[in-house]
Design a protein around this motif. Sequence first.
Motif, PDB file in Angstrom:
ATOM      1  N   PHE A  59      35.943  47.402  57.986  1.00 56.39           N
ATOM      2  CA  PHE A  59      36.290  46.422  56.955  1.00 56.39           C
ATOM      3  C   PHE A  59      35.371  45.213  57.015  1.00 56.39           C
ATOM      4  CE2 PHE A  59      38.421  42.501  55.736  1.00 56.39           C
ATOM      5  CZ  PHE A  59      38.692  42.766  54.394  1.00 56.39           C
ATOM      6  N   PHE A  60      35.175  44.656  58.200  1.00 57.34           N
ATOM      7  CA  PHE A  60      34.368  43.445  58.302  1.00 57.34           C
ATOM      8  C   PHE A  60      32.891  43.704  58.023  1.00 57.34           C
ATOM      9  CE2 PHE A  60      38.034  42.231  61.093  1.00 57.34           C
ATOM     10  CZ  PHE A  60      38.523  41.250  60.237  1.00 57.34           C
ATOM     11  N   ALA A  61      32.478  44.982  58.090  1.00 56.90           N
ATOM     12  CA  ALA A  61      31.098  45.336  57.760  1.00 56.90           C
ATOM     13  C   ALA A  61      30.882  45.529  56.267  1.00 56.90           C
ATOM     14  CB  ALA A  61      30.702  46.617  58.506  1.00 56.90           C
ATOM     15  N   LEU A  62      31.955  45.488  55.474  1.00 53.81           N
ATOM     16  CA  LEU A  62      31.821  45.648  54.024  1.00 53.81           C
ATOM     17  C   LEU A  62      31.039  44.480  53.432  1.00 53.81           C
ATOM     18  CD1 LEU A  62      35.452  46.750  53.019  1.00 53.81           C
ATOM     19  CD2 LEU A  62      33.405  48.195  53.042  1.00 53.81           C
ATOM     20  N   PRO A  63      30.406  44.681  52.281  1.00 52.90           N
ATOM     21  CA  PRO A  63      29.749  43.563  51.590  1.00 52.90           C
ATOM     22  C   PRO A  63      30.767  42.462  51.276  1.00 52.90           C
ATOM     23  CG  PRO A  63      29.129  45.670  50.603  1.00 52.90           C
ATOM     24  CD  PRO A  63      30.235  45.969  51.563  1.00 52.90           C
ATOM     25  N   ASP A  64      30.289  41.232  51.225  1.00 53.47           N
ATOM     26  CA  ASP A  64      31.180  40.105  50.969  1.00 53.47           C
ATOM     27  C   ASP A  64      31.996  40.287  49.698  1.00 53.47           C
ATOM     28  OD1 ASP A  64      30.380  38.833  53.266  1.00 53.47           O
ATOM     29  OD2 ASP A  64      29.007  37.432  52.270  1.00 53.47           O
ATOM     30  N   ALA A  65      31.383  40.846  48.660  1.00 55.15           N
ATOM     31  CA  ALA A  65      32.100  41.021  47.396  1.00 55.15           C
ATOM     32  C   ALA A  65      33.321  41.926  47.568  1.00 55.15           C
ATOM     33  CB  ALA A  65      31.162  41.601  46.338  1.00 55.15           C
ATOM     34  N   GLU A  66      33.200  42.963  48.403  1.00 57.52           N
ATOM     35  CA  GLU A  66      34.325  43.871  48.655  1.00 57.52           C
ATOM     36  C   GLU A  66      35.440  43.137  49.401  1.00 57.52           C
ATOM     37  OE1 GLU A  66      34.857  47.021  47.868  1.00 57.52           O
ATOM     38  OE2 GLU A  66      32.942  47.994  47.493  1.00 57.52           O
ATOM     39  N   LYS A  67      35.063  42.356  50.417  1.00 57.88           N
ATOM     40  CA  LYS A  67      36.077  41.631  51.185  1.00 57.88           C
ATOM     41  C   LYS A  67      36.743  40.557  50.331  1.00 57.88           C
ATOM     42  CE  LYS A  67      33.155  40.765  54.603  1.00 57.88           C
ATOM     43  NZ  LYS A  67      32.587  40.335  55.903  1.00 57.88           N
ATOM     44  N   LEU A  68      35.968  39.861  49.526  1.00 59.68           N
ATOM     45  CA  LEU A  68      36.523  38.787  48.717  1.00 59.68           C
ATOM     46  C   LEU A  68      37.383  39.305  47.568  1.00 59.68           C
ATOM     47  CD1 LEU A  68      33.461  36.364  48.645  1.00 59.68           C
ATOM     48  CD2 LEU A  68      35.599  36.086  49.904  1.00 59.68           C
ATOM     49  N   SER A  69      37.259  40.593  47.250  1.00 62.38           N
ATOM     50  CA  SER A  69      38.132  41.169  46.213  1.00 62.38           C
ATOM     51  C   SER A  69      39.586  41.191  46.665  1.00 62.38           C
ATOM     52  CB  SER A  69      37.675  42.579  45.847  1.00 62.38           C
ATOM     53  OG  SER A  69      37.921  43.496  46.908  1.00 62.38           O
ATOM     54  N   VAL A  70      39.807  41.107  47.997  1.00 66.21           N
ATOM     55  CA  VAL A  70      41.168  41.043  48.533  1.00 66.21           C
ATOM     56  C   VAL A  70      41.355  39.737  49.311  1.00 66.21           C
ATOM     57  CG1 VAL A  70      41.608  43.527  48.567  1.00 66.21           C
ATOM     58  CG2 VAL A  70      40.450  42.461  50.525  1.00 66.21           C
ATOM     59  N   GLU A  71      40.720  38.671  48.842  1.00 63.98           N
ATOM     60  CA  GLU A  71      40.803  37.386  49.529  1.00 63.98           C
ATOM     61  C   GLU A  71      42.243  36.866  49.517  1.00 63.98           C
ATOM     62  OE1 GLU A  71      38.212  33.263  49.790  1.00 63.98           O
ATOM     63  OE2 GLU A  71      38.228  34.399  47.918  1.00 63.98           O
ATOM     64  N   MET A  72      42.643  36.237  50.603  1.00 66.18           N
ATOM     65  CA  MET A  72      44.032  35.782  50.741  1.00 66.18           C
ATOM     66  C   MET A  72      44.437  34.800  49.657  1.00 66.18           C
ATOM     67  SD  MET A  72      46.068  33.988  53.920  1.00 66.18           S
ATOM     68  CE  MET A  72      45.953  35.380  55.042  1.00 66.18           C
ATOM     69  N   LYS A  73      43.547  33.985  49.172  1.00 65.24           N
ATOM     70  CA  LYS A  73      43.952  32.995  48.186  1.00 65.24           C
ATOM     71  C   LYS A  73      44.370  33.641  46.858  1.00 65.24           C
ATOM     72  CE  LYS A  73      39.516  31.552  46.156  1.00 65.24           C
ATOM     73  NZ  LYS A  73      38.613  30.385  45.984  1.00 65.24           N
ATOM     74  N   TRP A 126      44.953  45.673  49.477  1.00 63.29           N
ATOM     75  CA  TRP A 126      44.217  46.707  50.195  1.00 63.29           C
ATOM     76  C   TRP A 126      42.843  46.910  49.568  1.00 63.29           C
ATOM     77  CZ3 TRP A 126      46.514  47.701  54.565  1.00 63.29           C
ATOM     78  CH2 TRP A 126      47.916  47.619  54.654  1.00 63.29           C
ATOM     79  N   PRO A 127      41.787  46.991  50.367  1.00 61.82           N
ATOM     80  CA  PRO A 127      40.438  47.177  49.817  1.00 61.82           C
ATOM     81  C   PRO A 127      40.250  48.596  49.282  1.00 61.82           C
ATOM     82  CG  PRO A 127      40.373  47.257  52.214  1.00 61.82           C
ATOM     83  CD  PRO A 127      41.780  46.879  51.838  1.00 61.82           C
ATOM     84  N   GLN A 128      39.704  48.696  48.094  1.00 62.07           N
ATOM     85  CA  GLN A 128      39.482  50.014  47.489  1.00 62.07           C
ATOM     86  C   GLN A 128      38.487  50.846  48.290  1.00 62.07           C
ATOM     87  OE1 GLN A 128      38.418  49.645  43.358  1.00 62.07           O
ATOM     88  NE2 GLN A 128      40.445  48.867  42.758  1.00 62.07           N
ATOM     89  N   ALA A 129      37.576  50.164  48.982  1.00 63.71           N
ATOM     90  CA  ALA A 129      36.528  50.884  49.722  1.00 63.71           C
ATOM     91  C   ALA A 129      37.061  51.611  50.946  1.00 63.71           C
ATOM     92  CB  ALA A 129      35.423  49.907  50.135  1.00 63.71           C
ATOM     93  N   LEU A 130      38.261  51.235  51.423  1.00 64.35           N
ATOM     94  CA  LEU A 130      38.839  51.862  52.625  1.00 64.35           C
ATOM     95  C   LEU A 130      40.295  52.244  52.338  1.00 64.35           C
ATOM     96  CD1 LEU A 130      37.426  49.465  55.381  1.00 64.35           C
ATOM     97  CD2 LEU A 130      36.743  51.845  54.998  1.00 64.35           C
ATOM     98  N   PRO A 131      40.521  53.267  51.529  1.00 60.74           N
ATOM     99  CA  PRO A 131      41.892  53.611  51.146  1.00 60.74           C
ATOM    100  C   PRO A 131      42.779  54.027  52.318  1.00 60.74           C
ATOM    101  CG  PRO A 131      40.337  55.327  50.465  1.00 60.74           C
ATOM    102  CD  PRO A 131      39.529  54.145  50.904  1.00 60.74           C
ATOM    103  N   GLU A 132      42.178  54.459  53.427  1.00 64.55           N
ATOM    104  CA  GLU A 132      42.962  54.894  54.581  1.00 64.55           C
ATOM    105  C   GLU A 132      43.580  53.717  55.343  1.00 64.55           C
ATOM    106  OE1 GLU A 132      38.557  55.106  55.951  1.00 64.55           O
ATOM    107  OE2 GLU A 132      39.726  55.084  54.093  1.00 64.55           O
TER     108      GLU A 132
END
Length: 335
Positions: A59-73, A126-132
Motif C-alpha cells: 500500500f505505501f509503495a502505491l503512487p501518491d494519487a492512489e493513496k490520496l484517493s482514500v485520504e482520511m480527510k 479501501w484502495p481499488q489497487a489492492l482489493p485483497e
Amino acid sequence: MQQTALPVLDLRDLYAGGEQKQAFLSELAEAARTVGFFYVKGHQLCCLQDEVMSLGKQFFALPDAEKLSVEMKNSAHFRGYTRLQGELTQGKPDLREQFDIMGEDQAVKVADNEPQWWKLIGPNQWPQALPEMEQTLLGYQQALSDVSTALLRAFAEVLEQPATTFDEGITPPYTHMKLIRYPGSAAPGERQGVGAHKDPGYLTIVTQDQQSGLEVLKDDEGWVSVPPLEGAVVINIGELLELASDGYLRATYHRVQSPAADQVRYSCAFFMAAKLDSEVPLLDLPEHLKKDALGPSADPQNPLFYQVGDNVLKGRLRSHPDVAQAHYHGFDRAC
C-alpha cells in the motif's frame, strides 16, 4: 530466547487451564501492574501477520494519487490514508504515514442536537489497487479483537472480579487498527515517529517488522527499547483499563523513534476500547490489591468513565485537524 526488557507471556498457558493458567495470571498481573507493557507469544495471529505486513508495504509503495484517493480527510469516520506528518501527537507532527480502519459499519445519520461521536461509526475506505486488503485487514482486526477479549477476561480474574466483568462494554468493542510506515530520518532533532503518549482505550496490540523503534518509559530505567521478538506481539494497557482497575493496571508512556536515514520501519497497531455508548466500570478491588497499585487512583466523577464516545472523538479531532475542519465544523477549534 532473545533477552528483552519486558516480560514475555505465552497465551497457550492461559488456554491450558489449571496450574499453567494460574502461573500465566500471576505473570500477567505483575507485568501489567509494574510496567503496563509485555510481549505475548503462543497466539494464532501468526497465520495472518506476514500477509498483513506485506499488504502494508504494498500500500505505501502505491503512487501518491492512489493513496490520496482514500485520504482520511474524505471520511467523517476517520478511516483511510494519512500522509507523512499528517497526524499530531501532543500537538507535534509524527514522522509517519498510515492507513486506518475500524469496524465495517453503515454510517449513522446524526442530527445537530445529537452526540457528534456517532459520526465515528461508518464504512472504511479501501484502495481499488489492492482489493485483497479489505478481507485480510478485517480478518486480522477480528483476530486481534479475539485476543484482546481473552486478555480482558484474564485481567478481570487478576483483579478478582468475574471473568465477564468487561463483556457488556465490549459487545461489540470499539476497535481501531492502523498500518504504519516510518521513514528514516538523518536529522537528530527530527526523530518523532510518534511522540510520547499513553493510549486512551483498554488494550493495544502492536505487530512489528524487523526494525526497532518502539520505546517504553520504565520507572527505574528511563526509555527502554521494545525490539521485535519473533512470534510475539507487544501488548500495552490503555488509560481506560488503568482507570477501571483503580490504578492497579498501568497505562505507560511510550513513543516511536524514527529509524536511521537508510532504513524504514513498518508496523500494525490495534486498539480496543469500550463501545462508544457505554460506561466504563470502576472496579471495587480487594484491599490487598489496592495497596499494591502503582498507578493513579481513579475518581468516579472522571468523565472518561461515562463519556466514552465524546472522549474518543476529542482525541481523533486533536490528532487529525484536517478531518475536523472538513467534517466537524466548530469542533476543529473546540478541542
